[in-house]
Design a protein around this motif. Structure first.
Motif, PDB file in Angstrom:
ATOM      1  N   VAL A 105       7.591   6.086   7.602  1.00  0.00           N
ATOM      2  CA  VAL A 105       8.742   5.093   7.693  1.00  0.00           C
ATOM      3  C   VAL A 105       9.440   4.405   6.512  1.00  0.00           C
ATOM      4  N   LEU A 106       8.212   4.083   5.667  1.00  0.00           N
ATOM      5  CA  LEU A 106       8.801   3.751   4.481  1.00  0.00           C
ATOM      6  C   LEU A 106       9.657   4.646   3.982  1.00  0.00           C
ATOM      7  N   ALA A 107       9.509   5.895   3.777  1.00  0.00           N
ATOM      8  CA  ALA A 107      10.326   6.882   3.089  1.00  0.00           C
ATOM      9  C   ALA A 107      11.694   7.095   3.628  1.00  0.00           C
ATOM     10  N   ASP A 147      15.152   5.849   1.915  1.00  0.00           N
ATOM     11  CA  ASP A 147      15.813   7.155   1.936  1.00  0.00           C
ATOM     12  C   ASP A 147      15.075   8.246   0.721  1.00  0.00           C
ATOM     13  N   LEU A 148      13.914   8.471   1.085  1.00  0.00           N
ATOM     14  CA  LEU A 148      13.340   9.352  -0.029  1.00  0.00           C
ATOM     15  C   LEU A 148      12.586  10.783   0.605  1.00  0.00           C
ATOM     16  N   ASP A 149      13.059  11.889  -0.004  1.00  0.00           N
ATOM     17  CA  ASP A 149      12.491  13.002   0.526  1.00  0.00           C
ATOM     18  C   ASP A 149      11.067  13.244   0.053  1.00  0.00           C
ATOM     19  N   LEU A 150      10.129  13.591   1.024  1.00  0.00           N
ATOM     20  CA  LEU A 150       8.641  13.333   0.429  1.00  0.00           C
ATOM     21  C   LEU A 150       8.114  14.976   0.334  1.00  0.00           C
ATOM     22  N   ASP A 151       9.325  15.836   0.533  1.00  0.00           N
ATOM     23  CA  ASP A 151       8.697  17.149   0.296  1.00  0.00           C
ATOM     24  C   ASP A 151       8.766  17.964  -1.079  1.00  0.00           C
ATOM     25  N   THR A 152       9.419  17.138  -1.931  1.00  0.00           N
ATOM     26  CA  THR A 152       9.813  17.431  -3.337  1.00  0.00           C
ATOM     27  C   THR A 152       8.772  17.148  -4.286  1.00  0.00           C
ATOM     28  N   PRO A 153       8.465  18.128  -5.280  1.00  0.00           N
ATOM     29  CA  PRO A 153       7.412  17.830  -6.351  1.00  0.00           C
ATOM     30  C   PRO A 153       8.040  16.678  -7.179  1.00  0.00           C
ATOM     31  N   ALA A 185       6.575   5.690  -5.684  1.00  0.00           N
ATOM     32  CA  ALA A 185       5.467   4.743  -6.103  1.00  0.00           C
ATOM     33  C   ALA A 185       5.477   3.628  -5.198  1.00  0.00           C
ATOM     34  N   VAL A 186       6.754   3.106  -4.918  1.00  0.00           N
ATOM     35  CA  VAL A 186       6.802   1.956  -3.721  1.00  0.00           C
ATOM     36  C   VAL A 186       6.066   2.298  -2.636  1.00  0.00           C
ATOM     37  N   VAL A 187       6.467   3.461  -1.933  1.00  0.00           N
ATOM     38  CA  VAL A 187       6.096   4.070  -0.627  1.00  0.00           C
ATOM     39  C   VAL A 187       4.285   3.929  -0.830  1.00  0.00           C
ATOM     40  N   LEU A 188       3.931   4.562  -2.037  1.00  0.00           N
ATOM     41  CA  LEU A 188       2.319   4.382  -2.239  1.00  0.00           C
ATOM     42  C   LEU A 188       1.746   3.056  -2.295  1.00  0.00           C
ATOM     43  N   ALA A 189       2.368   2.458  -2.893  1.00  0.00           N
ATOM     44  CA  ALA A 189       1.807   0.995  -3.158  1.00  0.00           C
ATOM     45  C   ALA A 189       2.007   0.137  -1.551  1.00  0.00           C
ATOM     46  N   LEU A 190       2.844   0.393  -0.622  1.00  0.00           N
ATOM     47  CA  LEU A 190       2.936  -0.464   0.479  1.00  0.00           C
ATOM     48  C   LEU A 190       2.512   0.408   1.747  1.00  0.00           C
ATOM     49  N   MET A 191       2.322   1.720   1.500  1.00  0.00           N
ATOM     50  CA  MET A 191       1.852   2.281   2.780  1.00  0.00           C
ATOM     51  C   MET A 191       0.397   2.052   3.316  1.00  0.00           C
ATOM     52  N   PRO A 192      -0.539   1.499   2.629  1.00  0.00           N
ATOM     53  CA  PRO A 192      -1.786   0.924   3.175  1.00  0.00           C
ATOM     54  C   PRO A 192      -1.801  -0.315   3.992  1.00  0.00           C
ATOM     55  N   GLN A 193      -0.561  -0.989   3.884  1.00  0.00           N
ATOM     56  CA  GLN A 193      -0.367  -2.340   4.460  1.00  0.00           C
ATOM     57  C   GLN A 193      -1.497  -3.035   4.307  1.00  0.00           C
ATOM     58  N   THR A 194      -1.851  -3.316   2.879  1.00  0.00           N
ATOM     59  CA  THR A 194      -2.743  -4.213   2.443  1.00  0.00           C
ATOM     60  C   THR A 194      -2.477  -5.603   2.733  1.00  0.00           C
ATOM     61  N   ARG A 195      -3.233  -6.602   2.458  1.00  0.00           N
ATOM     62  CA  ARG A 195      -2.924  -7.939   2.615  1.00  0.00           C
ATOM     63  C   ARG A 195      -2.065  -8.459   1.220  1.00  0.00           C
ATOM     64  N   LEU A 233      13.956  -3.117  -0.282  1.00  0.00           N
ATOM     65  CA  LEU A 233      12.444  -3.289  -0.800  1.00  0.00           C
ATOM     66  C   LEU A 233      12.469  -4.887  -0.835  1.00  0.00           C
ATOM     67  N   HIS A 234      13.464  -5.751  -1.003  1.00  0.00           N
ATOM     68  CA  HIS A 234      13.402  -7.181  -0.883  1.00  0.00           C
ATOM     69  C   HIS A 234      13.205  -7.472   0.672  1.00  0.00           C
ATOM     70  N   THR A 235      13.750  -6.607   1.555  1.00  0.00           N
ATOM     71  CA  THR A 235      13.462  -6.854   3.091  1.00  0.00           C
ATOM     72  C   THR A 235      11.863  -6.386   3.350  1.00  0.00           C
ATOM     73  N   LEU A 236      11.502  -5.481   2.873  1.00  0.00           N
ATOM     74  CA  LEU A 236      10.033  -5.152   3.056  1.00  0.00           C
ATOM     75  C   LEU A 236       9.176  -6.183   2.454  1.00  0.00           C
ATOM     76  N   MET A 237       9.415  -6.763   1.113  1.00  0.00           N
ATOM     77  CA  MET A 237       8.557  -8.152   0.795  1.00  0.00           C
ATOM     78  C   MET A 237       8.668  -9.000   1.755  1.00  0.00           C
TER      79      MET A 237
END
Lengths: 266, 314
Positions: B128-130, B134-140, B153-163, B182-186
């Motif tokens: 969902v975050l990707a 607008d990020l492609d997750l299939d590229t090295p 890196a943002v996706v990785l930080a936000l994906m676990p939905q920590t407090r 990202l501001h909206t996500l925050m």
């Protein structure tokens, strides 16, 4: 495949490990291919006998005899090239475990996860042990199987014993590199210290039999644990195994301790 | 490996989600952070503002257990950041200042690995975050542009939905659309009861998303205030020209006026919004030729009220 730090580390190792295995097999193939012509040259043994004693004790383990398969492999592979390769591999793994990852700044990513530093060290040490054992197994298998093609017959059991000691030798220095890297975060220092200690240990073991004041230190050398009992002929020396395993365990514990109390560079 | 932890005791332990007491860090003789006392509550975005080298990253790395405090202590979700760092990190999504990724791994492989390190199957949230960024997750990751690496890196930080989210300059390198997302996500994160600690040297960013702002200078937190309170005090520059010379005394008594200077026909001063009415009325006593009034940058407001003199203190 990427389900833990250990599996991830093995995943990272896999390409380089394949390369190392290919290199070792080629090396064994080369030694085996030369064997028939060496065997038929009795003068080789005379040549060895005439070498200065210091030289012999450095480059050839006890009872060097180029006319038998065991003696040949002992001199050609086990006394210098084999240990060098295994130590290089294990030290590479040990230094990249913590220090390498820190140097590439990916440690932030790893330690942003709820994984303790101790677990990072232990899992990476585990991956180093598996990789090094894998390389030793490949070397032993190549020796036994390729050797047969060239009439270089080695006893499988004793070869396995020698490979176990060879892997442990590599792991002692790999664990040293791991400990220095974990405590300092510097891959260069980690490899440098491990290489310097390895050379020193090699010399102490090689010259310990000849130089009186070195003699008490000889037994401390991991090379002594590795080869003094002549594993290709005598099989496994359990006391030597225990000493090596304990050394690795103490160094890994030092790595956990050193890594657990310092700042991680960003 | 255990599965996702039970959080039953956390709600009780921590109304203050992040709490530091005299938190200090020195590197050799260089003091990077001095005596930080800071409390962050549930449901707020805290903008941690300061120039580069002020100690923002040091603070964040202390909270993540990457640095060992020289003095003082800090707790996140009730856990000590150094002694119980693993528990802290279970509740925090961390985005480092200059995030490094594994070059050969694709986005999905990163998601896979870091999810498992949290004892979870790959987080569906990552997809969902990707999508939203607008990020492609299939590229090295080595083949990604700098902006896309930052997105990953943002996706990785936000994906676990920590407090808690601890984000070090999260929008650096992002295109404006992704910044906005990202501001909206925050905001969504805090609307759901989460807490965001956002470090930035870009004022505009902090102005857009933060509820409170802290200003850090030379390792010292020199001010903390609510953004709306700060706005009310926002400094204006007034520049007036008259037909004839005017007396300073006519303006000197006005509350809140600073940097007042009257030279001949010209008056300049700075004043908070609340004082503008009285200034304009005072100006009206004299024949006015020209008048400009401009709002100062927030940082200037900040420094005007809290920051002066700090240069000597460091």
């Amino acid at each position: 495949m990427l389900h833990s730090v250990a599996l991830k580390t093995l995943h990272d190792q896999r390409r380089s490990l394949v390369g190392w295995v290919v290199a070792v097999v080629l090396l064994v193939l080369m030694y085996a291919a030369i064997w028939p012509s060496i065997r038929d040259q009795p003068s080789m043994s005379d040549f060895l006998d005439q070498m200065p004693e210091a030289f012999r004790s450095l480059f050839a383990t006890a009872g060097a005899d180029m006319s038998t398969p065991v003696g040949y492999i002992q001199i050609e592979l086990m006394s210098f090239m084999g240990p060098t390769l295994l130590i290089l591999y294990a030290v590479g793994q040990g230094s990249s475990a913590v220090a390498g990852e820190e140097d590439r700044h990916t440690l932030d990513l790893l330690l942003g996860s709820p994984v303790s530093r101790a677990r990072v060290v232990l899992e990476k040490a585990g991956a180093m042990v598996l990789g090094t054992l894998g390389l030793a197994v490949a070397t032993g298998a190549a020796l036994v199987l390729v050797g047969r093609l060239f009439d270089l017959s080695l006893p499988a059991g004793r070869t396995a014993a020698a490979m176990l000691h060879l892997a442990l030798l590599g792991l002692v220095f790999g664990a040293l590199a791991l400990a220095v890297g974990a405590a300092t975060g510097s891959p260069g220092r980690s490899r440098g210290v491990a290489a310097a200690v390895a050379v020193l240990a090699y010399l102490v073991n090689g010259l310990g039999g000849l130089v009186d004041w070195l003699r008490p230190f000889q037994r401390l050398s991991p090379f002594y644990q590795y080869a003094a009992h002549d594993p290709l002929r005598a099989g496994v020396s359990w006391p030597a195994v225990v000493v090596a395993v304990l050394t690795v365990a103490v160094l890994v514990a030092a790595a956990v301790w050193g890594f657990g109390r310092r700042d991680v560079r960003g | 490996m255990s599965s996702a932890p039970v959080e039953r005791d956390d709600a009780i332990r921590a109304e203050a989600v992040i709490e530091t007491h005299g938190l200090s860090k020195s590197f050799g003789h260089a003091v990077a952070l001095r005596d930080l006392d800071l409390t962050l509550a549930r449901g707020e975005v805290f903008g941690y503002l300061g120039p580069n080298g002020a100690g923002k990253t040091t603070t964040l790395r202390l909270l993540m257990g990457l640095l060992r405090p020289t003095r003082g202590s800090a707790r996140v979700c009730g856990y000590d950041v150094w002694h119980e760092s693993t528990s802290v990190r279970r509740h925090v999504g961390f985005l480092p200042g200059e995030p490094a990724l594994y070059p050969t791994l694709t986005g999905l492989q990163h998601v896979d690995y870091l999810s498992h390190l949290r004892g979870a199957d790959p987080y569906p949230r990552a997809l969902v975050l990707a999508e939203r960024l607008d990020l492609d997750l299939d590229t090295p990751s080595r083949d990604l542009s700098k902006g896309n690496r930052q997105k990953l890196a943002v996706v990785l930080a936000l994906m676990p939905q920590t407090r808690v989210l601890v984000l070090d300059e999260p929008t650096s390198g992002l295109d404006p659309l992704a910044q906005q997302e990202l501001h909206t996500l925050m905001r969504e994160h805090v609307d759901g009861g989460g807490t965001v600690l956002l470090s930035s040297h870009v004022l505009g960013e902090v102005q857009r998303v933060a509820d409170r702002v802290g200003l850090l200078r030379k390792g010292r937190l020199v001010a903390v205030d609510r953004l709306d309170a700060l706005r009310a005090r926002s400094l204006h520059h007034v520049h007036a020209t008259f037909d004839a010379p005017v007396p300073v005394a006519a303006f000197a008594g006005i509350d809140g006026v600073r940097e007042l200077s009257v030279v001949d026909h010209t008056l300049t001063c700075a004043a908070p919004e609340a004082s503008l009415d009285r200034i304009v009325k005072a100006l009206g006593q004299f024949p006015l030729r020209d008048l400009t009034c401009t709002e100062a940058e927030l940082e200037e407001t900040f420094l005007a009220y809290y920051g002066r003199g700090e240069d000597d203190a460091a």
